[in-house]
Design an enzyme around this catalytic site. Structure first.
Site: not given
Length: 280
Positions: A2-3
């Site tokens: 997840p960014e």
């Protein structure tokens, strides 16, 4: 992993449900994630969750002092989703699955942390100023902040010989621009991912800063990218990966010029780009 967009989508999904609610306690089903877990039940039971913030790819849960406990002070639960972590709101009677490691119990719901690979983390910061935590203190500029501009980027890249894609993914410089978003922003800006960062002109830095902000904003609007394990707080999937121009499209025709998308390795990660549209 997840960014920034996925973490921001997670934060926004929790905001209507949790701030202002008291924690009834915590359940932990594993002794550690990336690091040993603190005693979350002792730390959180009886506290009020006052706000949820984001710094880069970290979520910061802000908790009030507990009434009636002398010397108690505010605190922050700092959460990183690692490679495969997600936060979901579930009913209190929802059975835990094998990779559901932490529950935070609230009067009307449970915030459940799931992480098959256990590369995430939860750490406690007592008192104010969570930005002083060593994990947060070293982070660079927020790309969605108004100070992230072409002139700032041009100054920050001056003298850097590293490839521009690797520079964009350096969290000490800019936070949260992961592999997908760096590739997509460079395509929009017409910049080769292998171009030396310090050689970009002021004009090209301006285009790149605009492209980074636009790509991140569009991903947030589409719920982020669900490439592997990421899901929203309600279990839904992100949709940005379906609109990528270059990422994951090796060999497919460029949507602008029909040249086959090329894939190379940079810093141990796959890079996708159009050799015609990003020739310079």
């Amino acid at each position: 992993m997840p960014e920034l967009p996925e973490v921001e989508v997670s934060r926004r999904g929790l905001l209507p449900h949790l701030p202002g609610m008291p924690c009834l306690g915590a359940i932990t089903r594993a002794p550690r994630l990336r690091l040993p877990l603190p005693d979350l039940n002792a730390l959180l039971e009886g506290r009020l969750l006052s706000a949820i913030h984001r710094r880069g790819k970290y979520l910061l849960f802000e908790w009030t002092p507990r009434a009636g406990i002398a010397g108690d002070q505010e605190g922050w639960l700092i959460v990183h989703l690692g490679m495969s972590g997600s936060l979901r709101l579930v009913a209190a009677d929802t059975p835990a699955a094998p990779h559901d490691h932490v529950d935070l119990r609230f009067p009307h719901t449970v915030l459940r942390y799931r992480d098959p690979r256990r590369f995430g983390l939860m750490v406690w910061h007592a008192g104010p100023h969570p930005e002083r935590d060593p994990r947060l203190a070293v982070l660079g500029i927020e790309p969605l902040d108004e100070t992230f501009t072409g002139p700032w980027l041009h100054r920050a890249l001056a003298g850097k010989t590293v490839a521009i894609k690797q520079a964009l993914m350096d969290a000490h410089l800019v936070v949260g621009v992961g592999n997908i978003y760096a590739a997509e922003a460079l395509f929009r800006a017409g910049i080769s991912p292998t171009a030396p960062a310090g050689r970009l002109s002021a004009a090209r830095c301006a285009k790149l800063a605009t492209a980074v902000r636009a790509v991140l904003a569009e991903s947030i609007a589409l719920g982020g990218s669900s490439v592997r394990d990421y899901v929203h707080s309600d279990g839904g999937m992100g949709g940005y990966q379906l609109s990528c121009a270059v990422y994951g499209r090796a060999g497919a025709p460029c949507r602008v010029c029909a040249t086959p998308i090329r894939q190379i390795r940079q810093g141990g990660r796959s890079t996708f780009y159009c050799p015609h549209c990003q020739a310079r």
